[in-house]
Design an enzyme around this catalytic site. Structure first.
Site, PDB file in Angstrom:
ATOM      1  CE1 TYR A  33      -3.671  -2.439   9.199  1.00 34.78           C
ATOM      2  CE2 TYR A  33      -5.686  -2.925  10.418  1.00 34.78           C
ATOM      3  CZ  TYR A  33      -5.048  -2.403   9.308  1.00 34.78           C
ATOM      4  OH  TYR A  33      -5.790  -1.839   8.304  1.00 34.78           O
ATOM      5  CD  GLU A  91      -3.139   0.791   2.163  1.00 32.81           C
ATOM      6  OE1 GLU A  91      -3.564   1.756   2.794  1.00 32.81           O
ATOM      7  OE2 GLU A  91      -3.583  -0.368   2.308  1.00 32.81           O
ATOM      8  CG  ASP A 140      -2.374  -0.802   5.454  1.00 33.09           C
ATOM      9  OD1 ASP A 140      -1.204  -1.160   5.234  1.00 33.09           O
ATOM     10  OD2 ASP A 140      -2.664   0.313   5.933  1.00 33.09           O
TER      11      ASP A 140
END
Length: 561
Positions: A326, A9, A114
């Site tokens: 995350y 990304e 992601d």
């Protein structure tokens, strides 16, 4: 055998992946450019999407007549939706990505965007726009440490496994387009005489603004009413002093100044008696681990951080520092397969002296208390935000990043500590038949609060009076009234929303729905997602519907209208 194309990304993620994939990797730039566009190794080619390269086309891409905004053309509901490259800058990178996706040298593709709904959408739009038909596998990362990346690369997931997540992302994107494009055009056409420019409306933006404006209307309609409180100071023998607040039944408020002055005159200089003294013990469990919304609310309350500022810091701790997992997660729990990592992670956190004692307690436990930590059923795409099992180089963090890391690290350690235990004391002192109440609180066992160095919970309800550190007192003791003060007060309007309180309402927006059936359907739903709520708040500010006043979010006249 051909090469594998890995699409990340962001460039930073691509460079991180190059460190764990077999190299060496050579940098490649676009024609006549100095900007690195892709990396090529013996078996892999790595490139990146740089966020949303591709998006849904504007209405005039379907028909030139939509370039002029007319009510007769509404609603506009494309079928199918067209995809376009967003802008000239995106076009440069998209040219590279398209070329690589179509290259005969590439025989398979890894989606390394992601690991969430938005990442699925970014890749899906790029892949569809390129026209590629090459087979795709999914790299799913909870952490950006080298060990986590190697583990994820060794266990790639079939793209089909995430198909429903991609479909959810597409439907959200298309719903946003349909509502935003049509509602914005309709409102702008109807309100041309009142507003200059477009009137921006959106699927999440508009109900969020409605929450803010409803509160503002309550504030503007509010009319303050006066009331009075009476505080008295008392002293037992040996100068054991404390304070009390007058209560008539359960209420401390007095309706008139005359009544308050009369009570004050009646007790001034009079002896009193402690007619009630109760002590109770209360335990308090550690709070759950953070999801993104909980972290944003805490950072706003403690530091005044906006939701976007917190998300930015958490994202840097994840991507750049490899110190947190995350961040864009809705879960506050961990999966069972994470359990073997918990003590080693605590040990890594404890290498910083600031956390050493709390970490040593956790690593020294024979069995970790996992009841409020591990729950596979409450873990969706990602688990709660916790520190990574890696070296955490705190000296390289900015002040914002360091503060967010500190919140997560302490919460992670605290959740394995025992309950905090308080002793609450409630005293009633009667003077000339008038009752004054006193509250005291002592932290007996710090438990999880010791991780934070916190020994109290704050002052509590303003009308009820503050919690005090009390001397030793006994029921039936006689006391002298040393001071009496009448306090003139006014009722206060509802507080304006801050980022913290608005995020909480957005997360539990179903509770605001009047229709019982719809409210039940939204029991576990909110508006927006943890990843998008910060952007919605900032969007309201950017379009001039809301201003920031300190920590308060204040609708402008444009937003109110």
């Amino acid at each position: 055998m051909g090469k594998t194309l890995v699409i990340a990304e962001k460039p930073s993620v691509g460079q991180d992946l190059a460190r764990v994939l077999p190299g060496p990797f050579q940098k490649h730039t676009g024609a006549g450019e100095r900007t690195t566009r892709w990396l090529e190794g013996p078996d892999h080619i790595i490139t990146w999407a740089v966020g949303h390269l591709v998006g849904l086309a504007d209405p005039d891409e379907y028909d030139e007549k939509f370039a002029k905004w007319k009510m007769a053309d509404l609603p506009i509901v494309p079928s199918p939706f067209k995809l376009v490259v967003r802008d000239e800058r995106s076009q440069k990178q998209m040219t590279v990505v398209r070329k690589l996706l179509r290259s005969d040298e590439v025989d398979r593709v890894i989606n390394a965007c992601d690991a969430g709904r938005e990442g699925e959408l970014i890749f899906a739009y790029v892949y569809e726009k390129s026209g590629s038909k090459k087979p795709v596998e999914r790299l799913w990362l909870n952490s950006m440490t080298e060990s986590a990346m190697r583990e994820a690369l060794a266990h790639l997931r079939p793209a089909e496994e995430l198909h429903q997540l991609e479909e959810a992302a597409r439907s959200r994107s298309e719903a946003d387009w349909i509502v935003g494009m049509n509602a914005t055009r309709a409102a702008t056409i109807r309100l041309r005489s009142s507003f200059d420019g477009a009137v921006s409306l959106g699927r999440v933006q508009t109900p969020t603004l409605a929450i803010l404006t409803r509160r503002e209307e309550e504030i503007r309609a509010f009319r303050p009413e006066p009331y009075w409180l009476i505080d008295a100071g008392f002293r037992a023998e040996e100068s054991r002093a404390y304070e009390g607040r007058f209560h008539a039944g359960a209420k401390p408020r007095i309706a008139t100044a005359a009544e308050a002055e009369a009570i004050a005159a009646a007790v001034t200089g009079q002896a009193g008696e402690i007619t009630k003294l109760e002590k109770t013990k209360r335990t308090e469990k550690a709070p759950l681990l953070y999801n993104l919304t909980a972290l944003q609310r805490e950072a706003n309350t403690r530091f005044g951080f906006s939701a976007r500022r917190t998300l930015g810091a958490a994202q840097r701790c994840y991507e750049e520092h490899k110190a947190l997992t995350y961040p864009r997660t809705e879960s506050r729990f961990l999966p069972g397969d994470q359990v073997p990592e918990l003590k080693p992670t605590a040990a890594k956190v404890g290498r910083n002296p600031e956390y050493a004692a709390a970490a040593a307690y956790v690593t020294g436990l024979d069995l970790l208390p996992l009841g409020r930590v591990v729950n596979d059923e409450k873990v969706g795409d990602h688990h709660a935000i916790i520190p990574t099992n890696a070296e955490h180089k705190l000296a390289k963090m900015s002040d914002d990043d360091r503060r967010i890391y500190d919140l997560v690290a302490r919460r992670f350690l605290a959740v394995f500590h025992p309950d905090a235990e308080f002793e609450n004391t409630r005293i009633e002192t009667t003077v000339a038949e008038h009752v004054f109440r006193t509250r005291g609180k002592v932290l007996i066992v710090p438990g999880w609060r010791g991780v934070y160095g916190e020994l109290s919970e704050g002052e509590g309800d303003e009308d009820e009076g503050r919690d005090q550190q009390l001397p030793v007192l006994a029921k039936g003791e006689r006391v002298a009234t040393t001071s009496v003060e009448v306090l003139a007060k006014e009722t206060k309007p509802p507080r304006r929303y801050s980022d913290a309180s608005l995020l909480g309402v957005m997360e539990a927006a179903g509770k605001l729905v009047d229709d019982e059936e719809l409210r039940e359907a939204m029991t576990d739903s909110g508006i927006g997602t943890p990843a998008t709520r910060a952007a919605i708040i900032e969007r309201l500010i950017d379009v001039g519907y809301v201003d920031r006043d300190g920590r308060a979010l204040v609708p402008t006249e444009k937003g109110m209208n």
